[in-house]
Design an enzyme around this catalytic site. Structure first.
Site, short mmCIF file in Angstrom:
data_model
loop_
_atom_site.label_atom_id
_atom_site.label_comp_id
_atom_site.label_asym_id
_atom_site.label_seq_id
_atom_site.Cartn_x
_atom_site.Cartn_y
_atom_site.Cartn_z
N GLN A 1 29.55 -24.16 -11.00
CA GLN A 1 28.71 -25.17 -10.36
C GLN A 1 29.46 -26.51 -10.36
O GLN A 1 29.91 -26.98 -11.40
CB GLN A 1 27.37 -25.28 -11.11
CG GLN A 1 26.39 -26.25 -10.47
CD GLN A 1 25.91 -25.79 -9.09
OE1 GLN A 1 25.62 -24.62 -8.88
NE2 GLN A 1 25.85 -26.72 -8.14
N LYS B 1 19.24 -20.57 -8.23
CA LYS B 1 20.13 -19.44 -7.94
C LYS B 1 19.75 -18.27 -8.83
O LYS B 1 19.70 -17.12 -8.37
CB LYS B 1 21.60 -19.85 -8.18
CG LYS B 1 22.13 -20.77 -7.09
CD LYS B 1 23.46 -21.42 -7.44
CE LYS B 1 23.83 -22.43 -6.36
NZ LYS B 1 25.04 -23.21 -6.67
N ASP C 1 32.05 -18.09 -4.12
CA ASP C 1 31.96 -19.25 -3.23
C ASP C 1 33.08 -19.25 -2.17
O ASP C 1 33.05 -20.05 -1.25
CB ASP C 1 32.07 -20.55 -4.04
CG ASP C 1 30.71 -21.11 -4.43
OD1 ASP C 1 29.74 -20.89 -3.69
OD2 ASP C 1 30.63 -21.79 -5.47
#
Ligand code: NAP
Length: 278
Positions: free
Chosen positions: A93, A49, A116
């Site tokens: 994460q 990422k 997200d």
């Protein structure tokens, strides 16, 4: 033979455009990633990422915590990032170490920085048919891939296998919002193949090799989200590609299908949140 839903090709196309767009910004979008613990897969995902963000011109930072981090420390860090004007996107994460409540940590993220789309605010918007700040990355990537190949969803029977919050549930809702007739399947579903045989579109997000060509309707579209290592260490998806690609009209490969689209969506979401923050 089915047409391949090529996630790498679409990723490169989208990211090239995004890079051009970001190069015109005076202040750059900024992504903060929180990584707690030493999960090897998470380390790889987070590094990928960061590399991708750098390629696009997005500023990124990885904030690492040890496996034994306390919940209070993580919550304090999120509070700090929520208040930091130089950060416009926050990603935690997953999975988190077991002493940490995932829900408490996710709920702490400011929904305007929730890259997200997992906070109750953004989830609530999505599930009430409203527009969230951003859509969750993997479902968004799946829809981008289907749209790229002009796959019509309206009135189609879409079968979603797996009901996680990161893939199954949100993608089902997004398909519903696009006027598909959606059936959700999970580990308690009986006679899975009877259901898959009626599907125009199958989205499989399980993590086990469960779909074979004989379970498909001729001409259906198959999106394979699953990714795992088999007993020989080979990367596999949920779908037996060889038998399924002879029956389906479109199929996504593993690797090279949904995976690249997830990271693409993360970059798109970071830039979308940045633009909304201006
Ligand atoms: P998950 O939390 O691992 O849950 C798996 C789901 O599959 C559950 O809903 C489970 O049902 C269902 N399931 C298990 N066995 C089944 C069976 N035999 N028949 C039907 N359903 C069954 O789900 P996830 O986090 O969404 O991950 C799923 C897979 O997608 C994993 O391989 C993951 O690595 C991959 N993934 C890939 C990407 C990407 O970008 N490519 C992104 C996210 C996830 P129950 O709810 O009844 O337990």
């Amino acid at each position: 033979m089915a047409v391949i839903l090529d996630g790498k090709k679409l990723r490169d196309k989208i990211l090239e455009e995004l890079q051009k767009k970001v190069s015109k910004f005076e202040v750059k979008p900024s992504l903060a990633v929180i990584l707690a613990g030493e999960n090897p897969a998470s380390q790889i995902y987070v590094n990928n990422k960061q590399k991708m963000a750098e390629r696009i011109g997005i500023t990124s930072q990885i904030i690492r915590f040890p496996q034994n981090v306390s919940e209070a420390e993580l919550l304090d860090k999120i509070e700090e990032l929520n208040n930091d004007k130089s950060v416009n996107a926050i990603l935690v994460q997953l999975p988190l170490p077991e002493q940490i409540s995932k829900d408490k940590v996710i709920n702490k993220i400011n929904p305007a920085k929730d890259v997200d789309g997992f906070t109750p605010y953004n989830f609530g918007k999505l599930f009430s048919g409203e527009t969230p700040n951003v859509y969750p990355c993997t479902p968004k990537g799946i829809l981008l891939l289907l749209d790229e190949y002009k796959i019509d969803l309206s009135g189609k029977h879409a079968v979603v296998i797996g009901r996680s919050n990161i893939v199954g549930r949100p993608v089902a809702q997004m398909l519903l919002d696009r006027n598909a007739t959606v059936t959700m399947c999970h580990s308690y579903t009986k006679n899975l193949s009877q259901i898959t045989k009626t599907a125009d579109i199958i989205i499989s997000a399980v993590g086990k090799n469960i779909i074979k060509g004989e379970m498909l309707k001729s001409g259906c579209v198959v999106v394979d989200v699953g990714i795992f290592k088999d007993e020989t260490g080979k990367t596999r998806g949920d779908v037996d590609f060889e038998s399924s690609s002879k029956i389906a009209s479109y199929i996504s490969p593993v690797p090279g299908g949904v995976g690249p689209m997830t990271i693409t969506s993360l970059m798109l979401n970071t830039v979308e949140l940045f633009e909304k923050s201006l």
